[in-house]
Design an enzyme around this catalytic site. Structure first.
Site, PDB file in Angstrom:
ATOM      1  N   ASP A 128       0.681  -1.221   0.028  1.00 58.50           N
ATOM      2  CA  ASP A 128      -0.229   0.009  -0.160  1.00 58.50           C
ATOM      3  C   ASP A 128       0.504   0.758  -0.271  1.00 58.50           C
ATOM      4  OD1 ASP A 128      -1.922   1.379   0.137  1.00 58.50           O
ATOM      5  OD2 ASP A 128      -2.828   0.667   2.319  1.00 58.50           O
ATOM      6  N   ASP A 172      -2.946   2.914  -5.657  1.00 57.71           N
ATOM      7  CA  ASP A 172      -2.264   2.346  -4.786  1.00 57.71           C
ATOM      8  C   ASP A 172      -1.559   1.343  -4.228  1.00 57.71           C
ATOM      9  OD1 ASP A 172      -4.099   3.580  -3.856  1.00 57.71           O
ATOM     10  OD2 ASP A 172      -3.227   5.307  -2.489  1.00 57.71           O
ATOM     11  N   GLU A 173      -2.094   0.275  -4.044  1.00 58.33           N
ATOM     12  CA  GLU A 173      -2.909  -0.797  -3.458  1.00 58.33           C
ATOM     13  C   GLU A 173      -3.134  -2.399  -4.486  1.00 58.33           C
ATOM     14  OE1 GLU A 173      -6.366  -1.970  -0.464  1.00 58.33           O
ATOM     15  OE2 GLU A 173      -6.171   0.054  -1.401  1.00 58.33           O
TER      16      GLU A 173
END
Lengths: 401, 367
Positions: free
Chosen positions: A14, A108-109
């Site tokens: 993350d 973003d993960e």
């Protein structure tokens, strides 16, 4: 029994304060300063805040006006999605260099299943450390990593590791790790469920695990109760799915002031439909269901959807259904947000065209498709504003809007 | 009232009537049941979902007359597990006793008065040969739509022709047409739409020899066989104009052995994995013959040449593999012809030796 892998090799990666970090990396003068990315207008909402800004209590989804009051000296920036997409691609490429089993959750993960990568790259924790180092050196961004035997635990571990940290849940200690945590750490426990659990005196995951499954099912409904019961015992059998396709493609906008003008909303839907259709075509995907989302002045949010007879990637079709759905919706005191999204996506390769029955002009569908593809092409070469539909433009002056 | 019947006889009858029982009963819970009508020397079993009703009569030793409704699923599962021999059923006020060998069961009955009024055969009966009708239905019914959102396409068109009837079905992606000369089912110029589900059940019931009596009413059609009667409600609406879809001639013509092609399609499409039913299969046709290929992203490709005779310009066309296999199955003949215009226009499958059946299939776009 859980079928979790015996070794901790499921990773959740993350990126910390992603949008804000990209901006800080792009402009080194912003490093160490509170940076807030989001809508800058009167009605804007915070999309991301750097850790420096979070110290002032600024969080994502907070109204921008409140963020400005909380920290007037912060740097306020409008989002640059192209830059975030580029940064995300670079990070995902790093993840793919360790294993093909990467399931991106958002820009973003991502989850990784590193079980097959251990011979080459060491334990799950080794791989997590290596990823953090490479993300930092190659992109200047900061990744927090959770390492565990299941996706749920890896995700919780990365949340707890933030900012700029890594946490490994050693196999065999999963329940020791999980049970002291607040129930809201579990997937599927939002504010409403939290309140219901509170009435059962359930605050920690241990409390939840101690509750018999039937009691939980009576309180939360059969499926939801069974699901949470399983999670509280760390039974999470979902694997990392590298091919998981986007479930929907959509576009929504918050208006500077509440809108009651239907003609204006119709034009917005037409414009949203063009953006959504362009993205559908870019992904070689068609959609079977169109949904609109409307948020009223009092923040009440409703969605309405309709399934099409034939799946489509055409703005015309999306906009027509979107406008029909909107027409059935009362506007009340006006809308502060409107969105349109395409669901039930299918790859074009799987698409079976219909026989050309004469109830519709057999050439019409393909001519509209040709037109929209030409528009895609013109926009790629000359920019988004180079070409548009008449329905998108404001009505001519002199006529009432 | 009570009756006694052989397990084998009763099991067959229950299984047949059960096929019309509603899978979702919605507002009428009694439709989850089978109606048992006790009459002198016979028991009639009736299953219905309102669209389709199947009535089966079986010989039985009956004591007393009357009706009861038993939960269909339980009865059907029970019959399939009982040993051969006599089954005794005694019907009381609100429960039924079932006994067979050492097995005993007392089960609650459903209210017989809630069961919908049974459709009676209307109009004048016409007797037609059962075998050809069954064959035609087998060829055409699978092409009908299963999507309830498009009710008209869930029906099969039965239309009178100069010398018999024509059966037509389409789910809008493929279309099957079968002519049955000599089968004078309908008056001149008449046509009806009958639900594919009912016709598919009819096709299972039809014997290869003998006749079936057809009663066509205003709203329903009844097919009467020995001891069994099937009534289907007619589908209302106008069937799409399919005739203009079938061109009079095609420039490209591939002649191929059906089994060889079907086997190769089944092998080549495997690479599509779970999506193989909907994954496209490419047919590259040239003077050399036919080459099949399939590609699955992130998995791989498969190829196989198939011996075939081709007349026309070199052409590659792709089809949904399951729709293609359905067409090969329906065509029936050992040698068949695939005629095509170009990769975007519907292609036709037909037997090389007869012209009473054709299967029109819309190609899949290939990137």
């Amino acid at each position: 029994m859980s079928v979790a892998p015996a070794d901790a090799a499921i990773l959740h990666v993350d990126l910390d304060a992603f949008y804000a970090s990209v901006e800080q990396h792009a402009d080194p003068s912003l490093v160490g300063r509170p940076v807030v990315v989001g809508g800058l207008g009167a009605r804007g909402v915070v999309a991301a805040a750097s850790y420096e800004a979070r110290r002032f209590g600024i969080q994502s989804a907070m109204p921008m006006a409140r963020a400005r009051r909380a920290c007037p000296d912060a740097v306020f920036l409008a989002p640059r999605f192209d830059a975030y997409q580029d940064a995300s691609r670079a990070v995902m490429a790093i993840l793919h260099s360790y294993t093909p089993l990467v399931e991106p959750i958002s820009l973003d993960e991502a989850f990784l299943d590193a079980r097959g990568a251990r011979r080459l790259h060491g334990t799950g924790a080794d791989i997590g450390m290596a990823i953090r180092a490479r993300v930092r050196s190659d992109t200047g961004l900061v990744a927090s990593v959770g390492v565990a035997t299941t996706k749920m635990l890896a995700k919780i571990a990365s949340d707890l590791a933030k900012p700029d940290g890594m946490l490994t849940v050693t196999p065999g200690t999963e329940l020791d790790f999980l049970h002291p945590l607040d129930v809201s750490r579990l997937w599927g426990v939002g504010p409403a469920t939290r309140r219901r659990l509170d009435r059962l005196a359930v605050r920690t995951i241990a409390d939840l695990a101690a509750l018999p499954e039937p009691a939980l099912q009576r309180a939360l409904g059969h499926a939801h109760g069974a699901h949470l019961h399983a999670l509280a015992h760390n039974i999470d059998e979902r694997g990392v799915e590298p091919d998981r396709q986007a479930k929907s493609i959509g576009h929504e906008e918050t208006f500077p002031t509440d809108v009651t003008d239907r003609a204006r909303l119709d034009r917005d839907l037409t414009r949203f439909a063009e953006r959504v259709a362009t993205r559908l075509r870019a992904h070689a995907t068609v959609a079977r269901t169109v949904q609109i989302k409307a948020r009223y002045a009092d923040f009440r949010t409703v969605t309405r959807s309709r399934t099409l007879r034939e799946p489509t990637d055409l703005a015309d079709d999306l906009a027509r259904v979107g406008r029909e759905l909107l027409a059935e919706l009362p506007l009340g005191d006006g809308l502060r947000l409107l969105g349109l999204s395409a669901h039930q996506l299918l790859a074009v390769a799987e698409l079976q065209p219909a026989l050309p029955f004469d109830d519709d002009d057999p050439g019409a569908g393909s001519r509209r498709a040709d037109l929209e593809r030409t528009i895609d092409d013109v926009r790629r070469r000359f920019g988004d504003e180079a070409v548009g539909r008449a329905a998108r433009s404001a009505p001519p002056r002199g006529k009432p809007a | 009232m009570k009756f006694r019947c052989e397990r084998d006889t009763l099991a067959d009858a229950v299984a047949t009537a059960y096929r019309a029982v509603a899978s979702r009963t919605g507002a009428l819970p009694v439709l989850a049941g089978l109606l048992l009508r006790l009459q002198p020397n016979e028991v009639e079993l009736v299953g219905s979902d309102l669209e389709l009703t199947i009535r089966v009569r079986v010989p039985a030793e009956v004591d007393g007359v009357g009706s009861a409704v038993l939960v269909a699923r339980l009865l059907q599962e029970l019959m399939s597990r009982l040993a051969a021999g006599a089954v005794r059923v005694e019907i009381g006020e609100d429960q039924a006793k079932i006994e067979a060998g050492r097995f005993r069961s007392e089960v609650r009955t459903l209210a017989a008065s809630d069961f919908p009024r049974l459709p009676e055969a209307e109009g004048e009966g016409v007797k037609v040969a059962a075998g050809p009708l069954a064959q035609g239905l087998r060829q055409v019914v699978p092409a009908a739509s299963k999507d309830d959102a498009r009710p008209i396409l869930t029906g099969v068109l039965i239309a009178a022709t100069a010398d018999g009837v024509r059966l037509v079905a389409t789910d809008s992606y493929r279309l099957a047409v079968r002519d049955l000369p000599g089968l004078n089912l309908l008056g001149e110029g008449r046509s009806v739409l009958v639900g594919a589900k009912g016709l598919s059940e009819l096709q299972r019931l039809l014997p290869t020899e003998g006749e079936v009596e057809v009663f066509l009413g205003e709203r329903q059609v009844t097919f009467r066989l020995d001891g069994t009667e099937l009534t289907a409600r007619l589908v209302e609406g106008e069937f799409p104009n399919y005739q203009q879809l079938v061109p009079s001639g095609y420039p490209n013509r591939l002649t191929v052995q059906r089994d060889a092609l079907a086997d190769a399609v089944n092998r080549v499409r495997l690479v599509g994995g779970q999506n193989r039913d909907s994954s496209p299969i490419r047919l590259a046709m040239s003077a050399e013959g036919l080459e099949l290929s399939a590609t699955a992203q992130d998995v791989g490709q498969s190829y196989e040449p198939v011996e075939a005779k081709y007349e026309g310009t070199e052409l590659t066309v792709a089809f949904n593999s399951q729709f293609l296999l359905d067409g090969l199955e329906a065509t029936g003949s050992s040698e068949l012809v695939i005629e095509s215009v170009d990769p975007l226009k519907p292609a036709v499958l037909r037997a090389s030796d007869t012209s009473d059946f054709l299967y029109l299939l819309m190609p899949v776009r290939i990137a």
